[in-house]
Design a protein around this motif. Structure first.
Motif, PDB file in Angstrom:
ATOM      1  N   VAL A  74      13.706  41.496  20.812  1.00  0.00           N
ATOM      2  CA  VAL A  74      13.653  40.237  21.551  1.00  0.00           C
ATOM      3  C   VAL A  74      12.840  40.396  22.836  1.00  0.00           C
ATOM      4  O   VAL A  74      12.070  39.520  23.213  1.00  0.00           O
ATOM      5  CB  VAL A  74      15.082  39.754  21.868  1.00  0.00           C
ATOM      6  N   TYR A  75      13.002  41.560  23.487  1.00  0.00           N
ATOM      7  CA  TYR A  75      12.307  41.736  24.763  1.00  0.00           C
ATOM      8  C   TYR A  75      10.903  42.300  24.594  1.00  0.00           C
ATOM      9  O   TYR A  75       9.985  41.911  25.293  1.00  0.00           O
ATOM     10  CB  TYR A  75      13.108  42.682  25.667  1.00  0.00           C
TER      11      TYR A  75
ATOM     12  N   LEU B   4      23.269  38.238  18.709  1.00  0.00           N
ATOM     13  CA  LEU B   4      23.566  38.845  17.412  1.00  0.00           C
ATOM     14  C   LEU B   4      23.493  40.361  17.516  1.00  0.00           C
ATOM     15  O   LEU B   4      24.375  41.086  17.048  1.00  0.00           O
ATOM     16  CB  LEU B   4      22.500  38.377  16.425  1.00  0.00           C
ATOM     17  N   GLY B   5      22.423  40.849  18.143  1.00  0.00           N
ATOM     18  CA  GLY B   5      22.262  42.284  18.327  1.00  0.00           C
ATOM     19  C   GLY B   5      23.421  42.855  19.130  1.00  0.00           C
ATOM     20  O   GLY B   5      24.012  43.872  18.760  1.00  0.00           O
ATOM     21  N   ILE B   6      23.778  42.164  20.212  1.00  0.00           N
ATOM     22  CA  ILE B   6      24.896  42.632  21.038  1.00  0.00           C
ATOM     23  C   ILE B   6      26.166  42.696  20.196  1.00  0.00           C
ATOM     24  O   ILE B   6      26.923  43.664  20.259  1.00  0.00           O
ATOM     25  CB  ILE B   6      25.091  41.696  22.245  1.00  0.00           C
TER      26      ILE B   6
ATOM     27  N   ARG C 180      12.494  30.476  26.227  1.00  0.00           N
ATOM     28  CA  ARG C 180      12.039  30.824  24.879  1.00  0.00           C
ATOM     29  C   ARG C 180      12.871  30.069  23.840  1.00  0.00           C
ATOM     30  O   ARG C 180      13.909  29.516  24.150  1.00  0.00           O
ATOM     31  CB  ARG C 180      12.176  32.338  24.687  1.00  0.00           C
TER      32      ARG C 180
ATOM     33  N   LEU D 192      21.397  26.512  13.385  1.00  0.00           N
ATOM     34  CA  LEU D 192      21.791  27.917  13.474  1.00  0.00           C
ATOM     35  C   LEU D 192      23.250  28.107  13.082  1.00  0.00           C
ATOM     36  O   LEU D 192      23.606  28.941  12.265  1.00  0.00           O
ATOM     37  CB  LEU D 192      21.628  28.387  14.919  1.00  0.00           C
TER      38      LEU D 192
ATOM     39  N   ALA E 152      19.757  33.722  20.055  1.00  0.00           N
ATOM     40  CA  ALA E 152      20.645  34.003  18.938  1.00  0.00           C
ATOM     41  C   ALA E 152      20.461  35.448  18.490  1.00  0.00           C
ATOM     42  O   ALA E 152      21.437  36.164  18.252  1.00  0.00           O
ATOM     43  CB  ALA E 152      20.358  33.042  17.783  1.00  0.00           C
ATOM     44  N   LEU E 153      19.202  35.894  18.411  1.00  0.00           N
ATOM     45  CA  LEU E 153      18.945  37.272  17.989  1.00  0.00           C
ATOM     46  C   LEU E 153      19.543  38.258  18.980  1.00  0.00           C
ATOM     47  O   LEU E 153      20.155  39.250  18.587  1.00  0.00           O
ATOM     48  CB  LEU E 153      17.434  37.519  17.893  1.00  0.00           C
ATOM     49  N   LEU E 154      19.371  37.973  20.266  1.00  0.00           N
ATOM     50  CA  LEU E 154      19.893  38.886  21.281  1.00  0.00           C
ATOM     51  C   LEU E 154      21.412  39.011  21.167  1.00  0.00           C
ATOM     52  O   LEU E 154      21.965  40.116  21.090  1.00  0.00           O
ATOM     53  CB  LEU E 154      19.524  38.385  22.676  1.00  0.00           C
TER      54      LEU E 154
ATOM     55  N   PHE F 218      17.393  44.861  17.237  1.00  0.00           N
ATOM     56  CA  PHE F 218      17.396  43.427  17.540  1.00  0.00           C
ATOM     57  C   PHE F 218      17.171  43.180  19.016  1.00  0.00           C
ATOM     58  O   PHE F 218      16.302  42.414  19.427  1.00  0.00           O
ATOM     59  CB  PHE F 218      18.770  42.849  17.183  1.00  0.00           C
ATOM     60  N   ILE F 219      18.012  43.836  19.831  1.00  0.00           N
ATOM     61  CA  ILE F 219      17.954  43.610  21.277  1.00  0.00           C
ATOM     62  C   ILE F 219      16.574  44.011  21.801  1.00  0.00           C
ATOM     63  O   ILE F 219      15.951  43.272  22.570  1.00  0.00           O
ATOM     64  CB  ILE F 219      19.068  44.420  21.987  1.00  0.00           C
TER      65      ILE F 219
ATOM     66  N   PRO G 193      15.428  28.132  12.289  1.00  0.00           N
ATOM     67  CA  PRO G 193      15.958  29.493  12.277  1.00  0.00           C
ATOM     68  C   PRO G 193      17.283  29.585  11.519  1.00  0.00           C
ATOM     69  O   PRO G 193      18.314  29.173  12.015  1.00  0.00           O
ATOM     70  CB  PRO G 193      16.164  29.815  13.761  1.00  0.00           C
TER      71      PRO G 193
ATOM     72  N   GLY H 228      21.475  46.512  15.425  1.00  0.00           N
ATOM     73  CA  GLY H 228      21.742  45.745  16.643  1.00  0.00           C
ATOM     74  C   GLY H 228      20.827  46.150  17.782  1.00  0.00           C
ATOM     75  O   GLY H 228      20.269  45.300  18.489  1.00  0.00           O
ATOM     76  N   LEU H 229      20.639  47.459  17.943  1.00  0.00           N
ATOM     77  CA  LEU H 229      19.789  47.932  19.040  1.00  0.00           C
ATOM     78  C   LEU H 229      18.343  47.476  18.836  1.00  0.00           C
ATOM     79  O   LEU H 229      17.674  47.055  19.778  1.00  0.00           O
ATOM     80  CB  LEU H 229      19.862  49.464  19.138  1.00  0.00           C
TER      81      LEU H 229
ATOM     82  N   ILE I  77      15.477  28.965  21.019  1.00  0.00           N
ATOM     83  CA  ILE I  77      16.894  29.288  20.926  1.00  0.00           C
ATOM     84  C   ILE I  77      17.126  30.477  19.994  1.00  0.00           C
ATOM     85  O   ILE I  77      18.076  31.226  20.150  1.00  0.00           O
ATOM     86  CB  ILE I  77      17.680  28.046  20.438  1.00  0.00           C
ATOM     87  N   LEU I  78      16.192  30.660  19.045  1.00  0.00           N
ATOM     88  CA  LEU I  78      16.338  31.772  18.102  1.00  0.00           C
ATOM     89  C   LEU I  78      16.390  33.114  18.833  1.00  0.00           C
ATOM     90  O   LEU I  78      17.144  34.010  18.447  1.00  0.00           O
ATOM     91  CB  LEU I  78      15.179  31.764  17.105  1.00  0.00           C
ATOM     92  N   ASP I  79      15.598  33.266  19.880  1.00  0.00           N
ATOM     93  CA  ASP I  79      15.569  34.540  20.593  1.00  0.00           C
ATOM     94  C   ASP I  79      16.935  34.874  21.180  1.00  0.00           C
ATOM     95  O   ASP I  79      17.390  36.006  21.144  1.00  0.00           O
ATOM     96  CB  ASP I  79      14.512  34.515  21.704  1.00  0.00           C
TER      97      ASP I  79
ATOM     98  N   PRO J 256      24.471  49.297  11.139  1.00  0.00           N
ATOM     99  CA  PRO J 256      24.425  48.093  11.978  1.00  0.00           C
ATOM    100  C   PRO J 256      24.225  48.385  13.452  1.00  0.00           C
ATOM    101  O   PRO J 256      23.682  47.550  14.181  1.00  0.00           O
ATOM    102  CB  PRO J 256      25.797  47.450  11.723  1.00  0.00           C
TER     103      PRO J 256
ATOM    104  N   THR K  47      20.254  37.146  29.272  1.00  0.00           N
ATOM    105  CA  THR K  47      19.660  35.927  28.713  1.00  0.00           C
ATOM    106  C   THR K  47      18.719  35.243  29.696  1.00  0.00           C
ATOM    107  O   THR K  47      17.961  34.364  29.297  1.00  0.00           O
ATOM    108  CB  THR K  47      20.745  34.909  28.309  1.00  0.00           C
TER     109      THR K  47
ATOM    110  N   LEU L  73      26.548  34.401  20.169  1.00  0.00           N
ATOM    111  CA  LEU L  73      27.054  34.851  18.876  1.00  0.00           C
ATOM    112  C   LEU L  73      27.845  36.153  19.005  1.00  0.00           C
ATOM    113  O   LEU L  73      28.347  36.663  18.017  1.00  0.00           O
ATOM    114  CB  LEU L  73      25.894  35.034  17.890  1.00  0.00           C
TER     115      LEU L  73
ATOM    116  N   LEU M 126      26.502  43.061  16.967  1.00  0.00           N
ATOM    117  CA  LEU M 126      26.453  44.179  16.015  1.00  0.00           C
ATOM    118  C   LEU M 126      26.762  45.497  16.723  1.00  0.00           C
ATOM    119  O   LEU M 126      27.544  46.317  16.237  1.00  0.00           O
ATOM    120  CB  LEU M 126      25.076  44.254  15.345  1.00  0.00           C
TER     121      LEU M 126
ATOM    122  N   LEU N   9      23.775  30.207  23.386  1.00  0.00           N
ATOM    123  CA  LEU N   9      24.556  30.289  22.161  1.00  0.00           C
ATOM    124  C   LEU N   9      25.017  31.728  22.028  1.00  0.00           C
ATOM    125  O   LEU N   9      24.240  32.608  21.694  1.00  0.00           O
ATOM    126  CB  LEU N   9      23.682  29.897  20.962  1.00  0.00           C
TER     127      LEU N   9
ATOM    128  N   LEU O  56      15.182  34.863  28.802  1.00  0.00           N
ATOM    129  CA  LEU O  56      14.946  34.144  27.546  1.00  0.00           C
ATOM    130  C   LEU O  56      15.102  32.640  27.708  1.00  0.00           C
ATOM    131  O   LEU O  56      15.008  31.895  26.733  1.00  0.00           O
ATOM    132  CB  LEU O  56      15.930  34.625  26.472  1.00  0.00           C
TER     133      LEU O  56
END
Ligand SMILES: Nc1ncnc2c1ncn2[C@@H]1O[C@H](COP(=O)(O)OP(=O)(O)O)[C@@H](O)[C@H]1O
Ligand SMILES: [Mg+2]
Lengths: 263, 340, 294
Positions: free
Chosen positions: B317-318, C104-106, C94, B136, C100-102, B313-314, B79, B310-311, C96-98, B306, C88, C41, C108, C39, C91
């Motif tokens: 994931v779920y 990351l989203g937070i 799951r 990462l 990181a994405l979460l 993204f969150i 990743p 971001g939203l 580690i990428l998931d 952004p 988290t 971010l 942003l 992790l 997750l």
């Protein structure tokens, strides 16, 4: 006298205070069908890892066909012809049965750098042949995740054989197999050419005595005895080691050569 | 039975690994869909205004970019959070080559691909060797450093003003001034790039990458040295990202430091995850969608894109852990499986 | 040699001040990953929240404002950590990428909300009264506040070290960095530990943000810069290692300050060069524990 294919001298491995493999010296001649037995925790799986190189020795040397491979990393040892099945099956779960075998087979056919799928024909043919041998031909397109436990063990064997090994290490290959499946496994292993040397760890003594031409008994990391199957069966020391762990029954009822139907 | 059945396609098509059998039944449908898509793409400039054509061109460029990232994330299980670095390096290279040397389309684009691959190879071995969560962090760090360099080496890159004045792409000496011709050039290069990536993914090499993703320890015991393959994948992915960057520079004719930056990397990663990592076509679709949404709604969001990113993204994931392609797989798996 | 030292004294001191800040930041990031496999971010974004809190409570005007900002930042950090812990939790199994994405989203979302609330201008914060002057250090004037920052960093390093090495809580931390299963095996509720660790880790980020405000101010984009530096520190030091975070922070502090002063054009190269050098010699950082791979 030919040089042994696998030669261990003074091989040890400790985990902290525990010495799981303790000063093991052992020669396996080419073409041998060698069994490694011993109670749980004797260090059999650890010894296999030391041979394949997935774990480093604490002391001693490992030699393959006369070459010292102790310092070689695992992939290089594998390329020299060591192949294994692991006690706890280790497959590519997201992929199909055929892809699993193909990954092992394609390394033999110089096709792994080719971008043209057609070049893989030889590797594919070999993979399908092996799947037929282990009885999984009908499952070629099935994802591994959907296989039963016994089928996974069979697949492990196919993957190990697809490496076209000189030295094949089998760690409890029949564990979890049905009687019919393990009979099939024994037949398959018996049919292997002399060019493949087999070392097998197995608790099912029927399987062991159907295959093995020589046996090493490991106890608490040490070699208790190496000899012919008959010698091992007759040994008082071995009886004691097993009795000490409450597994004596395995030996006590096996007076004659074990019988096994091979269909 | 095993004799007469044709060889099962080994995810060659980039279909989800677990659905090789159902995929075979859908093969004709896929081919038809692909041909229709190709035909539609080929005639876009004839029916769409130049602005729209430009948008579709950018969607194509980002589709290629996302596929290159998918080679890492989806196929190899690495990743990367800094993939825009190679895209940016490709874009700057193509821009500089066009300004100072030759605006010949193939030259700029190839230079961009080489630059991306070389840069990825030069720095990637650290990230690949360390592996795990270090990968990462290191890709993030490398990406951010390239971004900072783009900003601080203003004598070369134009700094935060961006690299502008990139001449229009030339083919055999003739500048392509109409949006339509630029589009066809972009389409041709993107298709070739996608084909190459597809070949890589479906080759035995691609199989090894998938093996590493699923069970690296077992690959080692089968005689593969995972580091070499991962490193090669990293450099190849960098090369294709650079190629996409080169196209981008020729298309928009200005390169900004933000094109190498974290937000671009994040956007791409989102495209890959939304589309379904490991399928190639999913991420390509995801990228096209993400670019379309960004370009359409970006202006109305008052520069707060952004936030939406971001939203999403969150939520992704779920809600969509395996992306759109995962949904497609789900639907397929529900249909009863015929015996192989 | 002494002349060189004198000439660059200010840069060296600056390096220590940056190092002190980076330590506070990185130790949070490092413990959260080392102990809980998370992790984060969003660490840089949390830092920026602290900086903007300093802006809101006009920390420069009075000690009251400064201390309020610190207190509010601490509470906000703890809450953010608790929320992150809850988010988290699903997750955990799951890739580690998931995660990181979460995160990351937070990050942003948080950064954008901050820029909506505070605008895109650079906001500066002056040090609290009494610390806004400068003192004479070996002949050069040096801002008092930065000296204090160095002091705070050292005290914090000492406190963290004492807690980790000398207390039963610290023993728990060390045990769980070395062996993740340990905590649950000892009959301690893993989820509570996770909330606590993430809370404290995030709190360190927001508090560092307040402390840094009189030096760096607050502006959009600062979160990414800070996250990058903190990541580099953690990678150099080794994940989950307190000692590593300290050494890494001091090294990167000097690289950022002295490096930038001596070779302004090459600062980014030096930063990456340092990182590369450490990783070539020690692929998992200077003080890599057993956990560095996952
Ligand atoms: N990675 C390891 N770390 C610590 N101890 C181990 C490890 N692997 C094996 N052991 C210990 O070494 C001994 C031998 O284990 P093993 O080789 O698996 O035995 P066997 O295969 O004969 O049942 C056991 O006591 C086991 O607990
Ligand atoms: Mg065992």
């Amino acid at each position: 006298m030919t040089a042994p294919l696998l030669s261990l001298s003074g091989v040890s491995r400790s985990f902290g205070a525990l010495t799981a493999v303790d000063d093991v010296t052992l020669d396996v001649p080419p073409g041998a069908r060698h069994a490694l037995i011993g109670p749980n925790g004797a260090g059999k799986s650890t010894l296999f890892k030391l041979v394949t190189g997935s774990m480093r020795v604490s002391a001693g040397t490992v030699a393959l066909a006369g070459d010292d491979v102790t310092r070689l990393p695992e992939p290089q040892r594998a390329r020299r012809g060591i192949s294994q099945t692991l006690q706890h099956s280790s497959l590519f779960l997201g992929q199909t049965v055929e892809q699993n075998v193909l990954l092992a087979a394609q390394r033999q056919y110089r096709s792994r750098h080719s971008l043209v799928p057609r070049r893989q024909a030889a590797a594919r043919a070999r993979a399908r042949e092996l799947l037929t041998d282990v009885g999984l031909a009908a499952r070629a397109g099935t994802p591994v995740a959907a296989l039963s436990h016994g089928e996974r063990r069979q697949l492990e064997v196919a993957v190990a054989l697809a490496c076209e090994p000189r030295l094949l290490l089998l760690d409890e290959p029949a564990a979890g197999m049905s009687p019919a499946e393990s009979a099939r496994l024994v037949a398959l292993l018996q049919a292997l050419p002399e060019s493949v040397t087999v070392v097998i760890v197995e608790h099912d003594l029927d399987v062991v005595f159907a295959l093995a031409t020589s046996v090493t008994v490991l106890h608490l990391g040490r070699v208790l005895l190496t000899g012919s199957p008959d010698e091992v069966r007759a040994s008082a020391a071995v009886q004691e080691a097993y009795l000490g762990t409450g597994r004596g029954a395995l030996f006590l009822d096996g007076t004659g050569p074990a019988h096994l139907e091979v269909s | 039975m095993s004799v007469e059945s044709p060889p099962v396609v080994s995810t060659a098509d980039g279909a989800p690994d677990t659905t090789a059998t159902p995929w075979r039944r859908n093969r004709r449908l896929t081919v038809v869909l692909g041909l229709v898509l190709l035909a539609v793409l080929a005639v876009v400039p004839l029916f769409v205004d130049p602005f729209g054509t430009n948008t579709v061109s950018r969607m194509l460029v980002f589709a290629l970019f996302a596929m290159s990232l998918d080679l890492l994330v989806g196929l190899t299980g690495l990743p990367s959070l800094g993939h825009a670095a190679w895209f940016g390096i490709g874009a700057y290279t193509a821009g500089l080559v066009a300004i100072h040397w030759s605006a010949e389309g193939l030259v700029t684009v190839l230079a961009a691909a080489v630059a991306g691959a070389v840069a990825a190879a030069a720095t990637g071995w650290l990230a690949v060797r360390s592996g795990g969560v270090f990968f990462l962090m290191l890709t993030l760090a490398i990406g951010e450093l390239v971004h900072q360099l783009a900003q601080s080496l203003s004598s070369v890159t134009g700094g935060s003003n961006g690299l502008f004045g990139i001449p229009s792409i030339r083919i055999a000496g003739t500048p392509l001034t109409l949006a339509g011709y630029v589009y066809w050039f972009v389409l041709a290069v993107v298709l070739l790039g996608a084909l190459a990536l597809w070949l890589v993914a479906s080759s035995p090499f691609g199989g090894v990458l998938r093996g590493i993703r699923d069970n690296e320890a077992r690959m080692r015991s089968l005689g593969y040295s995972p580091f070499r393959y991962k490193y090669a994948a990293f450099a190849i992915a960098g090369g294709f990202a650079g190629l996409a960057g080169g196209l981008f520079a020729g298309l928009v004719r200005i390169v900004n430091p933000s094109d190498t930056g974290f937000t671009t990397s994040a956007l791409l990663l989102l495209a890959v995850v939304l589309g379904g990592a490991g399928t190639l076509w999913g991420p390509a679709l995801g990228a096209a969608l993400v670019v379309l949404v960004r370009d359409t709604f970006g202006p109305t969001l008052d520069g707060h894109g952004p936030l939406l990113l971001g939203l999403v993204f969150i939520a992704a994931v779920y809600v969509l852990p395996r992306g759109f392609a995962g949904l497609a797989g789900l639907r397929r798996r529900r249909t009863p499986r015929s015996p192989a | 040699m002494l002349g060189w030292f004198d000439a660059n004294l200010v840069s060296i001191l600056n390096g220590f001040a940056i190092g002190a800040l980076l330590f506070v930041l990185a130790v949070g990031l490092s413990i959260v990953f080392g102990m809980m496999d998370v992790l984060n971010l969003a660490h840089g974004a949390f830092f920026l929240v602290g900086s903007y809190l300093a802006v809101s409570f006009v920390a420069g005007d009075s000690w009251g404002g400064f201390l309020t900002a610190l207190g509010v930042a601490a509470v906000v950090g703890l809450l953010a950590g608790a929320v992150l812990s809850g988010m988290t939790e699903p997750l955990a199994r799951r890739p580690i990428l998931d995660q990181a994405l979460l995160t990351l989203g937070i990050s942003l979302v948080v950064a954008e909300v901050l820029s909506i609330v505070y605008g895109n201008d650079v906001r500066s914060v002056s040090p609290p009264p009494g610390l806004d002057g400068s003192v004479d250090v070996a002949g050069s004037a040096y801002p008092t506040y930065r000296l204090m920052l160095i002091g705070v960093g050292l005290v914090l390093a000492l406190v963290v070290w004492l807690v980790v090495e000398r207390t039963s809580v610290g023993a728990l931390v060390r045990a769980s960095v070395a062996d993740r299963e340990m905590v649950s095996a000892m009959g301690i509720d893993n989820r509570k530990v996770k909330v606590a660790v993430l809370g404290i880790g995030s709190m360190l980020a927001t508090v560092a943000g307040v402390l840094a405000a009189p030096v760096y101010g607050a502006r959009p984009g600062l979160d990414e810069t800070i996250l990058l530096l903190a990541l580099v520190v953690v990678v150099i030091g080794g994940l989950g290692s307190i000692r590593g975070a300290l050494i890494g922070a001091l090294v990167i502090g000097q690289v950022e300050s002295l490096g930038r002063a001596l070779l302004p054009d090459l600062a980014s190269f030096i930063l990456f060069g340092t990182l590369a050098l450490v990783l070539i010699v020690r692929p998992r950082g200077l003080f890599a524990g057993k956990v560095a791979h996952s």
